[in-house]
Design a protein around this motif. Structure first.
Motif, short mmCIF file in Angstrom:
data_model
loop_
_atom_site.label_atom_id
_atom_site.label_comp_id
_atom_site.label_asym_id
_atom_site.label_seq_id
_atom_site.Cartn_x
_atom_site.Cartn_y
_atom_site.Cartn_z
N MET A 1 50.12 99.04 85.92
CA MET A 1 48.76 99.06 85.54
C MET A 1 48.78 99.65 83.86
O MET A 1 49.44 100.69 83.86
CB MET A 1 47.90 99.94 86.64
N GLY A 2 47.97 98.98 83.09
CA GLY A 2 47.74 99.55 81.94
C GLY A 2 46.77 100.77 81.78
O GLY A 2 46.60 101.22 82.76
N LYS A 3 46.01 100.85 80.40
CA LYS A 3 45.06 101.82 80.41
C LYS A 3 44.44 101.52 79.17
O LYS A 3 44.57 100.82 78.36
CB LYS A 3 46.03 103.21 79.94
N LEU A 4 43.04 102.02 79.30
CA LEU A 4 42.22 101.97 78.15
C LEU A 4 41.84 103.44 77.31
O LEU A 4 41.66 104.53 78.15
CB LEU A 4 40.88 101.58 78.60
N TYR A 5 42.00 103.35 76.13
CA TYR A 5 42.05 104.49 75.08
C TYR A 5 40.59 104.50 74.44
O TYR A 5 40.51 103.28 73.91
CB TYR A 5 42.95 104.69 74.45
N ILE A 6 39.67 105.32 74.80
CA ILE A 6 38.45 105.35 73.49
C ILE A 6 38.96 106.26 72.53
O ILE A 6 39.01 107.39 72.74
CB ILE A 6 37.19 105.94 74.71
N VAL A 7 38.76 105.69 71.30
CA VAL A 7 39.53 106.42 70.21
C VAL A 7 38.19 106.50 69.09
O VAL A 7 37.84 105.53 68.40
CB VAL A 7 40.69 105.85 69.78
N PRO A 8 37.93 107.79 68.66
CA PRO A 8 36.92 107.99 67.82
C PRO A 8 37.48 107.89 66.26
O PRO A 8 38.78 108.21 66.12
CB PRO A 8 36.46 109.38 68.14
N THR A 9 36.79 107.39 65.30
CA THR A 9 37.29 107.20 64.00
C THR A 9 36.51 107.86 63.10
O THR A 9 35.07 108.20 63.49
CB THR A 9 37.25 105.70 63.66
N PRO A 10 36.74 108.38 61.89
CA PRO A 10 35.96 108.98 61.14
C PRO A 10 34.45 108.58 60.92
O PRO A 10 34.32 107.14 60.71
CB PRO A 10 36.67 109.17 59.84
N ILE A 11 33.32 109.16 60.66
CA ILE A 11 32.10 108.53 60.41
C ILE A 11 31.93 108.53 58.68
O ILE A 11 31.10 108.09 58.42
CB ILE A 11 31.12 109.76 60.93
N GLY A 12 33.02 109.12 58.03
CA GLY A 12 32.79 108.94 56.73
C GLY A 12 34.32 109.38 56.00
O GLY A 12 34.96 108.60 55.44
N ASN A 13 34.41 110.61 56.42
CA ASN A 13 35.70 111.28 55.57
C ASN A 13 36.97 111.13 56.40
O ASN A 13 37.14 111.47 57.25
CB ASN A 13 35.64 112.72 55.43
N LEU A 14 37.87 110.15 55.62
CA LEU A 14 39.11 109.88 56.42
C LEU A 14 40.16 111.01 57.08
O LEU A 14 40.79 110.92 57.89
CB LEU A 14 39.91 108.87 55.64
N GLU A 15 39.85 112.24 56.51
CA GLU A 15 40.43 113.35 56.83
C GLU A 15 40.15 113.76 58.19
O GLU A 15 40.88 114.68 58.55
CB GLU A 15 40.34 114.56 55.71
N ASP A 16 38.95 113.20 58.75
CA ASP A 16 38.67 113.59 60.02
C ASP A 16 39.57 112.78 61.19
O ASP A 16 39.31 113.06 62.25
CB ASP A 16 37.22 113.27 60.23
N MET A 17 40.06 111.98 60.77
CA MET A 17 41.12 111.19 61.58
C MET A 17 41.96 112.06 62.32
O MET A 17 42.76 112.92 61.60
CB MET A 17 41.88 110.00 61.03
N THR A 18 42.12 112.26 63.32
CA THR A 18 43.22 113.17 64.22
C THR A 18 44.66 112.35 64.29
O THR A 18 44.90 111.15 64.41
CB THR A 18 42.82 113.40 65.47
N PHE A 19 45.63 113.39 64.21
CA PHE A 19 46.94 112.80 64.48
C PHE A 19 47.18 112.09 65.71
O PHE A 19 47.80 111.10 65.95
CB PHE A 19 48.02 113.90 64.53
N ARG A 20 46.74 112.56 66.67
CA ARG A 20 46.58 111.83 67.89
C ARG A 20 45.91 110.41 67.80
O ARG A 20 46.47 109.62 68.69
CB ARG A 20 46.12 112.62 69.24
#
Length: 225
Positions: A1-20
């Motif tokens: 069985m696979g999996k679904l990840y819901i992944v937030p992305t930055p709303i403007g500043n790319l530095e808000d992207m997490t390592f994870r």
């Protein structure tokens, strides 16, 4: 069985992207993107080569069944939107619900979403609040405003810039000219600003200086005094 990840992305500043978030997107078998052109720039910036597939409000009803089958067969799929957290006024709910109903693991990563900083910036009570997102354009709009006129919690709205003045005028009409309002725009971006005041004061500000960019409006609840 696979999996679904819901992944937030930055709303403007790319530095808000997490390592994870970067690692999950790199390791997924497929990335579902609201707009592959917009997300393509983000993936290129972080050197993510995972294949993308379009998944938006106009096709999600047709694609959910096939995506569930793919995850049941073992695929790991990551869902992103153009900005912020998927399913918050963006596509994502239908696929998440289908996964839950079919016993597929769903994991939402913590990350950027516009209404949280707007609420905290507002200075309005944030121990209890109600998120309204985008109000209906026509049918049901007045009914919703009449119901919200009795709401005692802080209310959060997403507003298109070309509808902001109309919406602020409706705040004056349904909530009263003195109701406290905070309007944040372009959060995390170069021209970020928050304008606070009464509904009437904020309306006059944006009548004199039309707003541009992404907007979140917070409105104080009805006083019980």
């Amino acid at each position: 069985m696979g999996k679904l990840y819901i992944v937030p992305t930055p709303i403007g500043n790319l530095e808000d992207m997490t390592f994870r978030a970067i690692n999950v997107l790199k390791e997924a078998d497929c990335i579902l993107a609201e707009d592959t052109r917009t997300s393509g720039k983000l993936l290129k910036h972080f050197e993510i080569g995972t294949p993308m597939q379009s998944h938006h409000m106009h096709n999600e009803h047709k694609t959910v069944e096939n995506l569930v089958k793919r995850m049941q067969a073992g695929e790991t799929i990551a869902l992103i939107s153009d900005a912020g957290t998927p399913a918050i006024s963006d596509p994502g709910f239908l696929l998440t619900r289908a996964c839950v109903e079919n016993g597929i693991d769903v994991e939402c990563l913590p990350g950027a979403t516009a209404f949280v900083p707007a609420l905290v910036n507002s200075g309005l009570p944030n121990d209890k609040f109600v998120f309204e997102g985008f109000l209906p354009d026509k049918k049901g709009r007045q009914t919703r405003f009449l119901a919200l006129a009795e709401e005692t919690r802080t209310m959060i709205f997403y507003v298109s810039p070309h509808k902001l003045n109309k919406t602020l005028a409706e705040y004056v009409q349904y909530f009263g000219a003195d109701r406290p309002v905070s309007v944040s725009r372009e959060l995390s971006k170069l021209h970020e600003e928050t304008i606070r005041g009464t509904a009437e004061e904020v309306l006059k500000h944006f009548e004199a200086k039309p707003a541009k960019g992404e907007i979140v409006a917070c409105v104080g609840g009805k006083s019980l005094k």
